[in-house]
Design a protein around this motif. Structure first.
Motif, PDB file in Angstrom:
ATOM      1  N   LEU A   1       0.988  -0.969   0.058  1.00  0.00           N
ATOM      2  CA  LEU A   1      -0.070  -0.155  -0.048  1.00  0.00           C
ATOM      3  C   LEU A   1       0.778   1.077  -0.160  1.00  0.00           C
ATOM      4  O   LEU A   1       1.788   1.430   0.917  1.00  0.00           O
ATOM      5  N   ILE A   2       0.805   2.035  -1.115  1.00  0.00           N
ATOM      6  CA  ILE A   2       1.662   3.151  -1.224  1.00  0.00           C
ATOM      7  C   ILE A   2       0.807   4.403  -1.161  1.00  0.00           C
ATOM      8  O   ILE A   2      -0.206   4.309  -1.760  1.00  0.00           O
ATOM      9  N   GLN A   3       1.332   5.541  -0.753  1.00  0.00           N
ATOM     10  CA  GLN A   3       0.645   6.752  -0.743  1.00  0.00           C
ATOM     11  C   GLN A   3       1.610   7.730  -1.481  1.00  0.00           C
ATOM     12  O   GLN A   3       2.743   7.958  -0.964  1.00  0.00           O
ATOM     13  N   VAL A   4       1.286   8.412  -2.513  1.00  0.00           N
ATOM     14  CA  VAL A   4       1.754   9.438  -3.316  1.00  0.00           C
ATOM     15  C   VAL A   4       1.358  10.730  -3.432  1.00  0.00           C
ATOM     16  O   VAL A   4      -0.172  10.732  -3.504  1.00  0.00           O
TER      17      VAL A   4
ATOM     18  N   ALA B   1      -1.238   8.610 -13.959  1.00  0.00           N
ATOM     19  CA  ALA B   1       0.182   9.157 -13.786  1.00  0.00           C
ATOM     20  C   ALA B   1       0.907   8.168 -13.181  1.00  0.00           C
ATOM     21  O   ALA B   1       1.997   7.961 -13.530  1.00  0.00           O
ATOM     22  N   VAL B   2       0.308   7.554 -12.135  1.00  0.00           N
ATOM     23  CA  VAL B   2       1.145   6.637 -11.506  1.00  0.00           C
ATOM     24  C   VAL B   2       1.214   5.459 -12.437  1.00  0.00           C
ATOM     25  O   VAL B   2       2.564   4.853 -12.237  1.00  0.00           O
TER      26      VAL B   2
ATOM     27  N   GLY C   1       5.403   2.227 -15.153  1.00  0.00           N
ATOM     28  CA  GLY C   1       5.335   1.489 -16.038  1.00  0.00           C
ATOM     29  C   GLY C   1       5.177  -0.088 -15.965  1.00  0.00           C
ATOM     30  O   GLY C   1       3.861   0.011 -15.440  1.00  0.00           O
ATOM     31  N   SER C   2       5.754  -0.934 -16.636  1.00  0.00           N
ATOM     32  CA  SER C   2       5.219  -2.506 -16.452  1.00  0.00           C
ATOM     33  C   SER C   2       5.616  -3.088 -15.004  1.00  0.00           C
ATOM     34  O   SER C   2       5.585  -4.210 -14.786  1.00  0.00           O
ATOM     35  N   ALA C   3       6.326  -2.315 -14.110  1.00  0.00           N
ATOM     36  CA  ALA C   3       7.003  -2.852 -13.026  1.00  0.00           C
ATOM     37  C   ALA C   3       5.985  -3.087 -11.800  1.00  0.00           C
ATOM     38  O   ALA C   3       6.405  -4.068 -10.839  1.00  0.00           O
ATOM     39  N   ALA C   4       4.574  -2.489 -11.897  1.00  0.00           N
ATOM     40  CA  ALA C   4       3.729  -2.716 -10.990  1.00  0.00           C
ATOM     41  C   ALA C   4       2.260  -2.744 -11.566  1.00  0.00           C
ATOM     42  O   ALA C   4       2.045  -1.947 -12.434  1.00  0.00           O
ATOM     43  N   ALA C   5       1.467  -3.597 -10.955  1.00  0.00           N
ATOM     44  CA  ALA C   5       0.095  -3.479 -11.145  1.00  0.00           C
ATOM     45  C   ALA C   5      -0.750  -2.616 -10.146  1.00  0.00           C
ATOM     46  O   ALA C   5      -0.197  -2.756  -9.082  1.00  0.00           O
ATOM     47  N   ILE C   6      -1.703  -2.140 -10.666  1.00  0.00           N
ATOM     48  CA  ILE C   6      -2.209  -0.955  -9.573  1.00  0.00           C
ATOM     49  C   ILE C   6      -3.378  -0.852  -9.365  1.00  0.00           C
ATOM     50  O   ILE C   6      -4.229  -1.274 -10.289  1.00  0.00           O
ATOM     51  N   LEU C   7      -4.181  -0.840  -8.032  1.00  0.00           N
ATOM     52  CA  LEU C   7      -5.446  -0.700  -7.711  1.00  0.00           C
ATOM     53  C   LEU C   7      -5.698   0.663  -6.746  1.00  0.00           C
ATOM     54  O   LEU C   7      -4.970   0.783  -5.905  1.00  0.00           O
TER      55      LEU C   7
ATOM     56  N   GLY D   1       8.772  12.552 -10.355  1.00  0.00           N
ATOM     57  CA  GLY D   1       8.232  13.959  -9.458  1.00  0.00           C
ATOM     58  C   GLY D   1       7.280  13.780  -8.538  1.00  0.00           C
ATOM     59  O   GLY D   1       6.399  14.578  -8.347  1.00  0.00           O
ATOM     60  N   PHE D   2       6.915  12.642  -7.882  1.00  0.00           N
ATOM     61  CA  PHE D   2       6.112  12.222  -6.890  1.00  0.00           C
ATOM     62  C   PHE D   2       6.567  12.173  -5.481  1.00  0.00           C
ATOM     63  O   PHE D   2       8.005  11.797  -5.493  1.00  0.00           O
ATOM     64  N   ASP D   3       5.983  12.640  -4.677  1.00  0.00           N
ATOM     65  CA  ASP D   3       6.578  12.681  -3.218  1.00  0.00           C
ATOM     66  C   ASP D   3       5.797  11.375  -2.906  1.00  0.00           C
ATOM     67  O   ASP D   3       4.595  11.162  -2.573  1.00  0.00           O
ATOM     68  N   VAL D   4       6.596  10.434  -2.297  1.00  0.00           N
ATOM     69  CA  VAL D   4       6.086   9.192  -1.700  1.00  0.00           C
ATOM     70  C   VAL D   4       6.105   9.424  -0.050  1.00  0.00           C
ATOM     71  O   VAL D   4       7.155   9.352   0.526  1.00  0.00           O
TER      72      VAL D   4
END
Length: 306
Positions: free
Chosen positions: A224-227, A240-241, A246-252, A281-284
Motif C-alpha cells: 500500500l503506497i501513498q503518493v 500518472a502513477v 511502467g510495467s513494474a507494478a499492477a495498480i488498484l 516527480g512524485f512525493d512518496v
C-alpha cells in the motif's frame, strides 16, 4: 451441488449482443443462505448475468433457475420516483407485488425501519443522500421477503460506513435463508462477507471457489503506497502513477487516495518502483506491505498483473 438443493442455478449460459459475447458458458449455483460474490472488472458480464436472472435479457444458450421470489438491488439510482417520499415509493412497489393498500403501508414502514430510514420516511427521495437511496433500494428488494436477492454493485461508490451498513442488511437476509448473488469490484469486502466467489473476465469464468482459495492465487508481493504531486500536494491520478511505474507494478486505487501496488517478487522490486515514482516527480509519503491478498489475486486472475 445438486440443483434440487439450490436457490439459483446457472448452467452453460451464453449471452450475445450482436457479435459481442457477454457471457460465455457460465455455470454457477447458490444455496439458500449463501452469499455468492460475483467479481470482475468493468465489462466482465456481471450486470448481464443479473439481468438474465431477472429475465430482462434472454440468453441464446443454457438454462437459468431461481427458486421463489426474487429481489433486485440495481446498480443505478434512477429506479425511484424522486418527487414522492421514500414511504410512498415503497407503497407503490408493494402494490405492484399484489399487496393490498393497508398491507403495503404496514410492510413499507417495516422495511424502512429495518434499513434505518424510518426517520426520513416522508422525505422526497430526490432529497435523500446517495447512501440513503442505496438503503432504500435494499428495502424495496426485501418488501416481499424474497428467496433470492440479486445485488448489483450496491457499495461501489459508498463511504466505508455506508458500505458496511448495506452489507449488514444483506447478511441478515442471508441469515434468514435468502440466497444472495452479490456483484462487486471491491474485492476487499469479500473475505469476511461472502461464502463463495466467481470471477468473470470478458464474460468467462476464470475462478470459482471460496474467498480463501481466491486469495491463495496471489503471486506477487503487495504494498500500500501513498503518493502526492510535489507541485500541488494532491494525490496524482491513477494514469500518472501507472505511467511512472511502467510495467513494474499492477495498480488498484484505494478509497483513501492511495494505491495498491503489486510488484515482482525480487529484492529490488518495491525499491525500484519507489525510485521510479520519485524520479517522475512524485512525493512518496507512505509505503508498507499490505496484509490482504484479495486485490492481488483479482489482478493476477484478470490479467492486470501480467
Amino acid at each position: 451441488m445438486e440443483a434440487a438443493a439450490s436457490s439459483v442455478v446457472v448452467r452453460d449460459v451464453v449471452c450475445r449482443f450482436g457479435e459481442k459475447t457477454a457471457l460465455n458458458r457460465i455455470d454457477l449455483t447458490i444455496a439458500p443462505g449463501e452469499i455468492h460474490a460475483l467479481l470482475g472488472p468493468n465489462g466482465a458480464g456481471k450486470t448481464t448475468l443479473i439481468r438474465a436472472l431477472c429475465e430482462l435479457v434472454t440468453p441464446q444458450e443454457g438454462t437459468l433457475f431461481t427458486r421463489g421470489r426474487v429481489g433486485l438491488v440495481p446498480s443505478g439510482d434512477r429506479s425511484f420516483y424522486l418527487r414522492i417520499s421514500a414511504l410512498e415509493n415503497l407503497i407503490f412497489f408493494a402494490r405492484l407485488h399484489g399487496l393490498r393498500l393497508r398491507q403495503a403501508r404496514v410492510r413499507a414502514r417495516e422495511v424502512l425501519d429495518a434499513v434505518g430510514l424510518a426517520d426520513v420516511a416522508n422525505r422526497p427521495v430526490g432529497r435523500c443522500s446517495h447512501g440513503m437511496q442505496k438503503r432504500l433500494a435494499v428495502a424495496r428488494a426485501v418488501l416481499v421477503s424474497p428467496e433470492v436477492l440479486l445485488v448489483d454493485e450496491a457499495t461501489h461508490d459508498l463511504d466505508p460506513e455506508g458500505a458496511r451498513r448495506i452489507r449488514d442488511l444483506v447478511r441478515r437476509r442471508a441469515d434468514d435463508g435468502t440466497a444472495v448473488l452479490w456483484t462487486t469490484q471491491r474485492v476487499d469486502e469479500v473475505p469476511d462477507f461472502a461464502h463463495s466467489t466467481t470471477l468473470l473476465v470478458q464474460g468467462s469464468v476464470v475462478f470459482s471457489g471460496s474467498p480463501a482459495e481466491l486469495a491463495a492465487r496471489a503471486a506477487s508481493d503487495r504494498y500500500l503506497i501513498q503518493v502526492r504531486a510535489i507541485d500541488t500536494g494532491a494525490p496524482p491520478p491513477l494514469a500518472a502513477v501507472q505511467l511512472a511505474t511502467g510495467s513494474a507494478a499492477a495498480i488498484l486505487p484505494t478509497s483513501d487516495s492511495g494505491y495498491f501496488l503489486l510488484v515482482p517478487r525480487e529484492p529490488s522490486g518495491i525499491g525500484a518502483t519507489v525510485a521510479r515514482l520519485v524520479g517522475a516527480g512524485f512525493d512518496v509519503i507512505g509505503c508498507r506491505q499490505a496484509q490482504s491478498e484479495m486485490e492481488e489475486a483479482f489482478l493476477v486472475l484478470t490479467g492486470a498483473a501480467a
